[in-house]
Write a protein that holds these residues in place. Structure first.
Motif, short mmCIF file in Angstrom:
data_model
loop_
_atom_site.label_atom_id
_atom_site.label_comp_id
_atom_site.label_asym_id
_atom_site.label_seq_id
_atom_site.Cartn_x
_atom_site.Cartn_y
_atom_site.Cartn_z
N LYS A 91 0.86 -1.19 0.00
CA LYS A 91 0.00 0.00 0.00
C LYS A 91 0.89 1.23 0.00
N ARG A 92 1.25 1.65 -1.18
CA ARG A 92 2.14 2.79 -1.34
C ARG A 92 1.33 4.06 -1.57
N PRO A 93 1.87 5.23 -1.22
CA PRO A 93 1.16 6.50 -1.45
C PRO A 93 0.86 6.73 -2.93
N LYS A 94 -0.22 7.45 -3.18
CA LYS A 94 -0.61 7.77 -4.55
C LYS A 94 0.13 8.98 -5.10
N SER A 95 0.73 9.76 -4.21
CA SER A 95 1.39 10.99 -4.69
C SER A 95 2.38 11.49 -3.65
N ASN A 224 -11.04 17.73 -11.33
CA ASN A 224 -10.74 16.68 -12.30
C ASN A 224 -10.12 15.48 -11.58
N LYS A 225 -10.82 15.01 -10.56
CA LYS A 225 -10.28 13.97 -9.70
C LYS A 225 -10.03 12.66 -10.45
N ALA A 226 -10.65 12.49 -11.59
CA ALA A 226 -10.46 11.25 -12.34
C ALA A 226 -9.02 11.07 -12.79
N PRO A 233 1.54 6.56 -9.36
CA PRO A 233 1.83 7.65 -8.42
C PRO A 233 2.12 8.96 -9.14
N ASP A 234 1.70 10.05 -8.53
CA ASP A 234 1.98 11.39 -9.05
C ASP A 234 3.09 12.03 -8.24
N SER A 235 3.67 13.07 -8.79
CA SER A 235 4.72 13.81 -8.09
C SER A 235 4.62 15.28 -8.45
N MET A 236 4.59 16.12 -7.42
CA MET A 236 4.48 17.56 -7.63
C MET A 236 5.50 18.28 -6.76
N LEU A 278 -7.69 14.92 -1.55
CA LEU A 278 -7.70 14.62 -2.97
C LEU A 278 -7.26 13.18 -3.23
N TYR A 279 -6.24 12.74 -2.51
CA TYR A 279 -5.69 11.40 -2.71
C TYR A 279 -6.18 10.41 -1.66
#
Length: 371
Positions: A91-95, A224-226, A233-236, A278-279
């Motif tokens: 179970k890794r983070p989504k972002s 635009n949560k889709a 995973p996302d990165s910001m 959001l995540y």
């Protein structure tokens, strides 16, 4: 008598022990304050990612690898820092969300956080995320994760061009952002009380504009949560320069700087909560305070929000020509023209030359007859 002597000796030992403890504590505080001016704040993290609050200082070049490990990816090198504990591998983070905050040296910024770690002074600067984003793209080549690296001042305005379907409605210019700041329903100015801050000043405008763009980016992702509800995973990564601009203009201990710090602390708390929502409470949100050093100044771009009231030639990004440039240019130009004409005339004359008019042809002709 002997009993009194033993009692005095025990009291003396206790006093010496207390003095040693105080001295050691003072030295520890002094050393830590001298070596660790900057701080890494873990604003939010899921339960599957745990941190050891007693891990000690971390090098700034290891923060990217810590984020990479937290997402379940391989780091660029071995991480010596022991602050990241082993978590749930399934179970890794989504972002991951990272916010670099440039502040003046000695500023006390302390947002609400789960854990905080000092950054070793011998390795400070902005946190790079190039490897992290490249690792995500390589691991998921057929997917389209959200990868944002707005590390250069003013780059937040380019989000609309990077992801037009998500950030197409966000302001793409200073004029559009000014309208949002003054008349927008979700304006940062209306949400926080800062009596000493005024957007008529360039540093104050830069500070609020950066916060407004971050809030707009979060709102666009929420609508635009889709695009974030996937298995990639996302990165910001964002960098904020407005706080230091205010500190430079008014001083780090000024009322304006203190109010800006308070606004930023409250904003970071709300921003972190927004990304967690959001995540679905499965994101790692970090903030790093840093100071500008000469060998890190190449990371800085000129702010699109900062304008000079009386710009000079030295302040403009233009090529400075020498006073002798015009003379040297004309000499080289006309000398080249003359040489070209001379070569052309010589070649033309030799090509159409009559054999009887030159001694070369006469000498050659006589030698052929003699043979």
């Amino acid at each position: 008598m002997t009993h009194m002597t033993d009692r005095n000796r025990s009291q003396e030992k206790m006093a010496v022990a207390k003095i040693r403890f105080l001295v050691c504590g003072f030295l520890a505080i002094f050393i830590s304050s001298g070596l660790c001016e900057n701080t890494l704040f873990v604003l939010n993290a899921p339960k599957s990612v745990q941190f050891d609050s007693n891990a000690g200082p971390i090098n700034v070049d290891e923060i990217q690898d810590v984020l990479t490990l937290s997402l379940g990816l391989s780091p660029s090198k071995d991480v010596k820092w022991s602050g990241l504990l082993a978590g749930n591998l399934f179970k890794r983070p989504k972002s991951s969300v990272l916010i670099n905050i440039e502040s003046n040296e000695g500023s006390a910024l302390n947002p609400k956080h789960l854990a905080s770690f000092p950054i070793a002074k011998e390795a400070i600067g902005f946190v790079e995320t190039n490897y992290l984003m490249s690792s995500i793209s390589t691991s998921f080549p057929t997917q389209e994760p959200i990868l944002i690296d707005a590390a250069i001042d003013g780059q937040l305005f380019s989000l609309g061009s990077q992801y037009p379907n998500v950030f197409g409605n966000t302001p793409d210019s200073l004029d559009a952002l000014l309208h949002s700041l003054v008349h927008g329903e979700n304006s940062i100015i209306h949400n926080y009380e800062a009596l000493s801050l005024n957007i008529s000043k360039s540093s104050h405008l830069q500070f609020f504009s950066e916060l407004q763009m971050l809030q707009n980016a979060l709102e666009a992702l929420t609508k635009n949560k889709a695009v974030v509800d996937d298995n990639v995973p996302d990165s910001m990564s964002f960098t904020l320069y407005g706080l230091r601009a205010i500190q430079l203009q008014h001083g780090p201990k000024s009322t304006e700087a203190k109010e800006a710090s308070a606004v930023l602390e409250s904003f970071l708390s709300q921003l972190s909560s927004g990304f967690m929502k959001l995540y679905d409470n499965n994101a790692v949100v970090m903030a790093v305070t840093t100071q500008r050093l000469p060998h890190f100044e190449h990371r800085m771009g000129r702010s699109i929000l900062a304008t000079d009231e009386n710009p000079t030639k030295d302040s403009l990004n233009v090529f400075q020509r020498s006073e002798e440039f015009s003379a040297i240019f004309n000499i080289i130009l006309w000398l080249s023209v003359i040489l070209v004409l001379v070569v052309y005339a010589t070649a033309y004359g030799m090509w159409y030359m009559d054999p009887g008019d030159t001694i070369i042809y006469r000498m050659t002709s006589q030698r052929i007859k003699m043979d």
